[in-house]
Motif scaffolding. Structure first.
Motif, PDB file in Angstrom:
ATOM      1  N   HIS A   1       3.802   3.822  -2.002  1.00  0.00           N
ATOM      2  CA  HIS A   1       3.820   4.388  -3.361  1.00  0.00           C
ATOM      3  C   HIS A   1       4.391   3.402  -4.381  1.00  0.00           C
ATOM      4  O   HIS A   1       3.804   3.157  -5.432  1.00  0.00           O
ATOM      5  N   LEU A   2       5.563   2.847  -4.071  1.00  0.00           N
ATOM      6  CA  LEU A   2       6.193   1.919  -5.016  1.00  0.00           C
ATOM      7  C   LEU A   2       5.385   0.628  -5.103  1.00  0.00           C
ATOM      8  O   LEU A   2       5.143   0.101  -6.199  1.00  0.00           O
TER       9      LEU A   2
ATOM     10  N   LYS B   1      -6.669  -0.199   4.055  1.00  0.00           N
ATOM     11  CA  LYS B   1      -5.945   0.567   3.040  1.00  0.00           C
ATOM     12  C   LYS B   1      -5.845  -0.213   1.724  1.00  0.00           C
ATOM     13  O   LYS B   1      -5.568   0.369   0.675  1.00  0.00           O
TER      14      LYS B   1
ATOM     15  N   SER C   1      11.712  -2.118   1.096  1.00  0.00           N
ATOM     16  CA  SER C   1      12.353  -1.640   2.324  1.00  0.00           C
ATOM     17  C   SER C   1      11.415  -0.736   3.114  1.00  0.00           C
ATOM     18  O   SER C   1      10.625   0.010   2.539  1.00  0.00           O
ATOM     19  N   GLY C   2      11.536  -0.801   4.453  1.00  0.00           N
ATOM     20  CA  GLY C   2      10.713   0.041   5.324  1.00  0.00           C
ATOM     21  C   GLY C   2      11.078   1.513   5.177  1.00  0.00           C
ATOM     22  O   GLY C   2      12.138   1.850   4.635  1.00  0.00           O
TER      23      GLY C   2
ATOM     24  N   THR D   1       0.828  -1.214   0.000  1.00  0.00           N
ATOM     25  CA  THR D   1       0.000   0.000   0.000  1.00  0.00           C
ATOM     26  C   THR D   1       0.867   1.270   0.000  1.00  0.00           C
ATOM     27  O   THR D   1       0.343   2.370   0.141  1.00  0.00           O
TER      28      THR D   1
HETATM   29  N1  LIG Z   1      14.893   5.564  -4.130  1.00  0.00           N
HETATM   30  C1  LIG Z   1      14.361   6.634  -3.551  1.00  0.00           C
HETATM   31  O1  LIG Z   1      14.451   7.778  -4.040  1.00  0.00           O
HETATM   32  C2  LIG Z   1      13.590   6.449  -2.287  1.00  0.00           C
HETATM   33  C3  LIG Z   1      12.915   7.542  -1.734  1.00  0.00           C
HETATM   34  C4  LIG Z   1      12.180   7.330  -0.576  1.00  0.00           C
HETATM   35  C5  LIG Z   1      12.148   6.050   0.001  1.00  0.00           C
HETATM   36  N2  LIG Z   1      12.811   5.028  -0.578  1.00  0.00           N
HETATM   37  C6  LIG Z   1      12.806   3.642  -0.024  1.00  0.00           C
HETATM   38  O2  LIG Z   1      11.999   2.841  -0.889  1.00  0.00           O
HETATM   39  C7  LIG Z   1      10.891   2.294  -0.160  1.00  0.00           C
HETATM   40  C8  LIG Z   1       9.658   2.281  -1.060  1.00  0.00           C
HETATM   41  O3  LIG Z   1       9.382   3.619  -1.488  1.00  0.00           O
HETATM   42  P1  LIG Z   1       7.920   4.196  -1.420  1.00  0.00           P
HETATM   43  O4  LIG Z   1       7.947   5.469  -2.144  1.00  0.00           O
HETATM   44  O5  LIG Z   1       6.954   3.149  -1.793  1.00  0.00           O
HETATM   45  O6  LIG Z   1       7.774   4.468   0.156  1.00  0.00           O
HETATM   46  P2  LIG Z   1       6.402   4.553   0.971  1.00  0.00           P
HETATM   47  O7  LIG Z   1       5.303   5.054   0.116  1.00  0.00           O
HETATM   48  O8  LIG Z   1       6.731   5.303   2.227  1.00  0.00           O
HETATM   49  O9  LIG Z   1       6.067   3.026   1.313  1.00  0.00           O
HETATM   50  C9  LIG Z   1       6.697   2.309   2.334  1.00  0.00           C
HETATM   51  C10 LIG Z   1       5.911   1.032   2.538  1.00  0.00           C
HETATM   52  O10 LIG Z   1       6.537   0.301   3.595  1.00  0.00           O
HETATM   53  C11 LIG Z   1       5.512  -0.154   4.443  1.00  0.00           C
HETATM   54  N3  LIG Z   1       6.020  -0.314   5.801  1.00  0.00           N
HETATM   55  C12 LIG Z   1       6.688   0.589   6.541  1.00  0.00           C
HETATM   56  N4  LIG Z   1       6.946   0.111   7.762  1.00  0.00           N
HETATM   57  C13 LIG Z   1       6.400  -1.136   7.799  1.00  0.00           C
HETATM   58  C14 LIG Z   1       6.300  -2.125   8.785  1.00  0.00           C
HETATM   59  N5  LIG Z   1       6.795  -1.946  10.018  1.00  0.00           N
HETATM   60  N6  LIG Z   1       5.686  -3.295   8.472  1.00  0.00           N
HETATM   61  C15 LIG Z   1       5.158  -3.502   7.241  1.00  0.00           C
HETATM   62  N7  LIG Z   1       5.211  -2.586   6.257  1.00  0.00           N
HETATM   63  C16 LIG Z   1       5.812  -1.413   6.539  1.00  0.00           C
HETATM   64  C17 LIG Z   1       4.460   0.954   4.419  1.00  0.00           C
HETATM   65  O11 LIG Z   1       3.229   0.428   4.880  1.00  0.00           O
HETATM   66  P3  LIG Z   1       1.896   1.357   4.980  1.00  0.00           P
HETATM   67  O12 LIG Z   1       1.345   1.427   3.583  1.00  0.00           O
HETATM   68  O13 LIG Z   1       1.055   0.620   5.929  1.00  0.00           O
HETATM   69  O14 LIG Z   1       2.352   2.695   5.494  1.00  0.00           O
HETATM   70  C18 LIG Z   1       4.458   1.285   2.947  1.00  0.00           C
HETATM   71  O15 LIG Z   1       3.613   0.415   2.256  1.00  0.00           O
HETATM   72  C19 LIG Z   1      10.761   3.198   1.070  1.00  0.00           C
HETATM   73  O16 LIG Z   1      10.138   2.498   2.129  1.00  0.00           O
HETATM   74  C20 LIG Z   1      12.214   3.530   1.357  1.00  0.00           C
HETATM   75  O17 LIG Z   1      12.876   2.462   2.025  1.00  0.00           O
HETATM   76  C21 LIG Z   1      13.513   5.203  -1.713  1.00  0.00           C
END
Ligand SMILES: NC(=O)c1ccc[n+]([C@@H]2O[C@H](COP(=O)([O-])OP(=O)(O)OC[C@H]3O[C@@H](n4cnc5c(N)ncnc54)[C@H](OP(=O)(O)O)[C@@H]3O)[C@@H](O)[C@H]2O)c1
Length: 284
Positions: free
Chosen positions: A11-12, A38, A74-75, A9
């Motif tokens: 963004h990625l 969600k 990744s978290g 749920t």
């Molecule tokens: N390459 C880049 O520029 C960049 C930028 C920002 C982050 N990142 C990394 O890439 C990942 C994915 O990016 P994104 O944009 O999809 O980030 P995001 O929208 O913040 O998504 C993070 C996901 O991780 C889940 N999560 C966090 N803590 C958790 C836990 N304790 N147990 C289970 N699930 C958990 C969240 O669940 P919920 O939906 O319930 O909140 C969410 O679905 C990020 O988490 C971060 O590690 C990369």
């Protein structure tokens, strides 16, 4: 057997599930989420939903099955024990005997503190003996295009990256690479360095914003300390502000230029140009 996506749920994760549904039947996709509410839209489309939390190891008991292909996203809680969180997923995947575990990591060239958790998770994954894929994702366009309001208000792009360049790509591009790995063959034990086809500087980014808005927007290079101060002043918590500034320092050193071509090769198409992401963001 299922294709299992954690962080589904986020963004990625949403992009990944969306693109998986174009390739495989919904009942072959499992979304691991913290909140079933969600994910109600995904459940309605036939995606299997598993509720689990990286912080609660028991929630992963029995979640995976032998032969599953897993994407561990990744978290996002910087400052938490993210390596311990990821270890929970890797241990459960190992116990189940999954066929593949792909992990969204950071470029191998990145020395900023943000990369430490990723390097440590890679070590845990390799030590597990599981068939793995390291998806070393570079920067997202969205890191910039989702934060345009202050830039447009002050007519200035602030960064502590000097003349450094960054080969960002859209989240949808990185998702396409993950989907290729999860649905294709022959990716076991491979490391992919993923980035956009074109690297850009912040001066070029400011020029693109000027071109598309018709207003003069300049690049103001600042020191990492100044950037941290500006961000904390705007309400960003200090650890996150420091992590951002540290990433800019890495950009200044060229550590976020990824020129492997892996991303467009896996996606099977060119990556999204920054100008396109800017145009979409300006349209709102
Ligand atoms: N390459 C880049 O520029 C960049 C930028 C920002 C982050 N990142 C990394 O890439 C990942 C994915 O990016 P994104 O944009 O999809 O980030 P995001 O929208 O913040 O998504 C993070 C996901 O991780 C889940 N999560 C966090 N803590 C958790 C836990 N304790 N147990 C289970 N699930 C958990 C969240 O669940 P919920 O939906 O319930 O909140 C969410 O679905 C990020 O988490 C971060 O590690 C990369």
């Amino acid at each position: 057997m299922s294709i299992v996506v954690t962080g589904a749920t986020g963004h990625l994760g949403r992009h990944v599930v969306e693109q998986l549904l174009e390739k495989v039947p919904a009942e072959q996709v499992t979304a691991v989420v913290r909140s079933a509410g969600k994910a109600a839209d995904l459940a309605a489309r036939g995606v299997r939903i598993a509720v689990a939390d990286y912080d609660a190891p028991e929630t992963f008991d029995g979640l995976f099955a032998a032969g599953d292909k897993v994407l561990l996203i990744s978290g996002n809680e910087v400052g938490r024990d993210r390596v311990g969180q990821h270890r929970v997923v890797i241990d459960a995947a190992k116990a189940a005997g999954v066929a593949l575990l792909a992990y969204t990591s950071a470029p191998g060239s990145l020395t900023a503190a943000l990369a430490d958790d990723h390097r440590a998770t890679e070590e845990v994954l390799l030590a597990s003996g599981l068939p793995y894929v390291l998806l070393r994702n570079g920067w997202y366009h969205e890191n910039y295009t989702e934060n345009l309001a202050p830039v447009l208000e002050h007519h200035a792009v602030l960064a502590a990256a000097g003349e450094g360049r960054v080969s960002s790509a859209s989240r949808a591009d990185y998702a396409a690479a993950a989907v290729a790995v999860l649905t294709g063959e022959g990716h076991e034990n491979r490391t992919y360095e993923l980035g956009g086809d074109e690297a850009w500087s912040f001066a070029e980014y400011a020029a693109e914003l000027s071109r598309q808005t018709g207003e003069e927007i300049v690049y103001n290079p600042v020191t990492p300390e100044a950037l941290t101060g500006i961000m904390t002043g705007a309400g960003v918590p200090e650890p996150a502000a420091a992590a951002f500034a540290g990433a800019d320092v890495s950009i200044g050193r060229g550590e976020l230029v990824v020129d492997s071509g892996d991303l467009s090769r896996l996606a099977g198409r060119p990556t999204t140009p920054l100008a396109e992401a800017v145009a979409a963001a300006l349209k709102g």
